[in-house]
Design a protein around this motif. Structure first.
Motif, PDB file in Angstrom:
ATOM      1  N   ALA A  22       0.851  -1.193   0.000  1.00 35.03           N
ATOM      2  CA  ALA A  22       0.000   0.000   0.000  1.00 35.03           C
ATOM      3  C   ALA A  22       0.880   1.234   0.000  1.00 35.03           C
ATOM      4  O   ALA A  22       2.057   1.181   0.377  1.00 35.03           O
ATOM      5  CB  ALA A  22      -0.891  -0.003   1.240  1.00 35.03           C
ATOM      6  N   ALA A  23       0.296   2.334  -0.399  1.00 37.46           N
ATOM      7  CA  ALA A  23       0.997   3.614  -0.335  1.00 37.46           C
ATOM      8  C   ALA A  23       1.103   4.039   1.124  1.00 37.46           C
ATOM      9  O   ALA A  23       0.121   3.962   1.869  1.00 37.46           O
ATOM     10  CB  ALA A  23       0.242   4.669  -1.138  1.00 37.46           C
ATOM     11  N   ALA A  24       2.269   4.456   1.545  1.00 42.02           N
ATOM     12  CA  ALA A  24       2.468   4.932   2.914  1.00 42.02           C
ATOM     13  C   ALA A  24       1.494   6.074   3.182  1.00 42.02           C
ATOM     14  O   ALA A  24       1.295   6.946   2.341  1.00 42.02           O
ATOM     15  CB  ALA A  24       3.902   5.391   3.104  1.00 42.02           C
ATOM     16  N   GLY A  25       0.843   6.043   4.334  1.00 37.27           N
ATOM     17  CA  GLY A  25      -0.095   7.085   4.709  1.00 37.27           C
ATOM     18  C   GLY A  25      -1.532   6.810   4.308  1.00 37.27           C
ATOM     19  O   GLY A  25      -2.449   7.456   4.794  1.00 37.27           O
ATOM     20  N   GLN A  26      -1.759   5.841   3.423  1.00 37.95           N
ATOM     21  CA  GLN A  26      -3.117   5.466   3.021  1.00 37.95           C
ATOM     22  C   GLN A  26      -3.823   4.859   4.228  1.00 37.95           C
ATOM     23  O   GLN A  26      -3.209   4.156   5.020  1.00 37.95           O
ATOM     24  CB  GLN A  26      -3.012   4.443   1.887  1.00 37.95           C
ATOM     25  CG  GLN A  26      -4.304   3.960   1.326  1.00 37.95           C
ATOM     26  CD  GLN A  26      -4.087   2.995   0.161  1.00 37.95           C
ATOM     27  OE1 GLN A  26      -3.079   2.289   0.102  1.00 37.95           O
ATOM     28  NE2 GLN A  26      -5.022   2.969  -0.760  1.00 37.95           N
ATOM     29  N   THR A  27      -5.089   5.106   4.401  1.00 42.46           N
ATOM     30  CA  THR A  27      -5.800   4.478   5.518  1.00 42.46           C
ATOM     31  C   THR A  27      -6.075   3.012   5.206  1.00 42.46           C
ATOM     32  O   THR A  27      -6.120   2.611   4.047  1.00 42.46           O
ATOM     33  CB  THR A  27      -7.137   5.186   5.832  1.00 42.46           C
ATOM     34  OG1 THR A  27      -8.022   5.018   4.732  1.00 42.46           O
ATOM     35  CG2 THR A  27      -6.934   6.649   6.185  1.00 42.46           C
ATOM     36  N   ILE A  28      -6.283   2.246   6.253  1.00 45.11           N
ATOM     37  CA  ILE A  28      -6.629   0.840   6.077  1.00 45.11           C
ATOM     38  C   ILE A  28      -7.919   0.718   5.273  1.00 45.11           C
ATOM     39  O   ILE A  28      -8.020  -0.108   4.362  1.00 45.11           O
ATOM     40  CB  ILE A  28      -6.766   0.130   7.438  1.00 45.11           C
ATOM     41  CG1 ILE A  28      -5.417   0.109   8.165  1.00 45.11           C
ATOM     42  CG2 ILE A  28      -7.323  -1.274   7.272  1.00 45.11           C
ATOM     43  CD1 ILE A  28      -5.504  -0.345   9.611  1.00 45.11           C
ATOM     44  N   ALA A  29      -8.909   1.547   5.567  1.00 45.91           N
ATOM     45  CA  ALA A  29     -10.178   1.494   4.836  1.00 45.91           C
ATOM     46  C   ALA A  29      -9.967   1.775   3.355  1.00 45.91           C
ATOM     47  O   ALA A  29     -10.522   1.078   2.501  1.00 45.91           O
ATOM     48  CB  ALA A  29     -11.183   2.480   5.431  1.00 45.91           C
ATOM     49  N   ALA A  30      -9.165   2.777   3.030  1.00 47.06           N
ATOM     50  CA  ALA A  30      -8.902   3.094   1.616  1.00 47.06           C
ATOM     51  C   ALA A  30      -8.229   1.917   0.926  1.00 47.06           C
ATOM     52  O   ALA A  30      -8.553   1.591  -0.217  1.00 47.06           O
ATOM     53  CB  ALA A  30      -8.051   4.349   1.498  1.00 47.06           C
ATOM     54  N   LEU A  31      -7.310   1.256   1.615  1.00 46.30           N
ATOM     55  CA  LEU A  31      -6.648   0.087   1.045  1.00 46.30           C
ATOM     56  C   LEU A  31      -7.650  -1.041   0.817  1.00 46.30           C
ATOM     57  O   LEU A  31      -7.678  -1.649  -0.251  1.00 46.30           O
ATOM     58  CB  LEU A  31      -5.515  -0.382   1.953  1.00 46.30           C
ATOM     59  CG  LEU A  31      -4.861  -1.710   1.565  1.00 46.30           C
ATOM     60  CD1 LEU A  31      -4.247  -1.640   0.175  1.00 46.30           C
ATOM     61  CD2 LEU A  31      -3.824  -2.107   2.604  1.00 46.30           C
ATOM     62  N   LEU A  32      -8.482  -1.328   1.811  1.00 44.61           N
ATOM     63  CA  LEU A  32      -9.462  -2.399   1.667  1.00 44.61           C
ATOM     64  C   LEU A  32     -10.445  -2.101   0.536  1.00 44.61           C
ATOM     65  O   LEU A  32     -10.805  -3.002  -0.232  1.00 44.61           O
ATOM     66  CB  LEU A  32     -10.193  -2.630   2.986  1.00 44.61           C
ATOM     67  CG  LEU A  32      -9.337  -3.284   4.073  1.00 44.61           C
ATOM     68  CD1 LEU A  32     -10.025  -3.194   5.425  1.00 44.61           C
ATOM     69  CD2 LEU A  32      -9.007  -4.717   3.731  1.00 44.61           C
ATOM     70  N   ILE A  33     -10.849  -0.865   0.394  1.00 44.94           N
ATOM     71  CA  ILE A  33     -11.736  -0.493  -0.708  1.00 44.94           C
ATOM     72  C   ILE A  33     -11.010  -0.675  -2.041  1.00 44.94           C
ATOM     73  O   ILE A  33     -11.571  -1.214  -2.994  1.00 44.94           O
ATOM     74  CB  ILE A  33     -12.257   0.945  -0.529  1.00 44.94           C
ATOM     75  CG1 ILE A  33     -13.235   0.993   0.661  1.00 44.94           C
ATOM     76  CG2 ILE A  33     -12.921   1.455  -1.806  1.00 44.94           C
ATOM     77  CD1 ILE A  33     -13.581   2.387   1.122  1.00 44.94           C
ATOM     78  N   ALA A  34      -9.742  -0.249  -2.109  1.00 49.17           N
ATOM     79  CA  ALA A  34      -8.956  -0.408  -3.342  1.00 49.17           C
ATOM     80  C   ALA A  34      -8.778  -1.882  -3.703  1.00 49.17           C
ATOM     81  O   ALA A  34      -8.697  -2.227  -4.879  1.00 49.17           O
ATOM     82  CB  ALA A  34      -7.602   0.268  -3.192  1.00 49.17           C
ATOM     83  N   LEU A  35      -8.734  -2.739  -2.688  1.00 50.05           N
ATOM     84  CA  LEU A  35      -8.598  -4.180  -2.919  1.00 50.05           C
ATOM     85  C   LEU A  35      -9.953  -4.836  -3.188  1.00 50.05           C
ATOM     86  O   LEU A  35     -10.051  -6.051  -3.281  1.00 50.05           O
ATOM     87  CB  LEU A  35      -7.927  -4.853  -1.719  1.00 50.05           C
ATOM     88  CG  LEU A  35      -6.470  -4.467  -1.482  1.00 50.05           C
ATOM     89  CD1 LEU A  35      -5.974  -5.051  -0.159  1.00 50.05           C
ATOM     90  CD2 LEU A  35      -5.597  -4.919  -2.646  1.00 50.05           C
ATOM     91  N   ASP A  36     -10.990  -4.022  -3.286  1.00 48.90           N
ATOM     92  CA  ASP A  36     -12.344  -4.473  -3.587  1.00 48.90           C
ATOM     93  C   ASP A  36     -12.916  -5.368  -2.495  1.00 48.90           C
ATOM     94  O   ASP A  36     -13.694  -6.281  -2.777  1.00 48.90           O
ATOM     95  CB  ASP A  36     -12.401  -5.172  -4.947  1.00 48.90           C
ATOM     96  CG  ASP A  36     -13.792  -5.151  -5.555  1.00 48.90           C
ATOM     97  OD1 ASP A  36     -14.557  -4.216  -5.242  1.00 48.90           O
ATOM     98  OD2 ASP A  36     -14.108  -6.069  -6.326  1.00 48.90           O
TER      99      ASP A  36
END
Length: 91
Positions: A22-36
């Motif tokens: 993940a991009a440093a600083g990205q929230t966990i929620a944003a990562l989970l959404i990006a991972l669908d």
């Protein structure tokens, strides 16, 4: 005047035991959404949920981070080596 800074640094972490980046600083929620990931948190006695408010006022996006339960994924930035456990069913 703004200056282009280039790509964000990348961190490696684990979601339900699966290594991901993940991009440093990205929230966990944003990562989970990006991972669908369509659902990951679970309020007691309810269906799986995901980030709803995005500002930490509800509890729908809670995950366990490095053994600490009920962390709001919408507020927590990812960090190198982080171990995230969701409550979604993994098949």
């Amino acid at each position: 005047m703004t200056r282009a800074t280039g790509p964000s640094p990348v961190v490696e972490l684990f979601i339900d035991g699966v290594r991901t980046r993940a991009a440093a600083g990205q929230t966990i929620a944003a990562l989970l959404i990006a991972l669908d990931a369509h659902a990951w948190g679970r309020v007691p006695e309810a269906e799986s949920r995901r980030a709803r408010c995005g500002i930490g006022t509800c509890n729908d996006c809670v995950v366990t981070v490095d053994g600490v339960p009920r962390v709001k994924a919408c507020l927590m930035p990812v960090q190198q080596g982080m171990q995230i456990l969701t409550r979604r069913k993994v098949s």
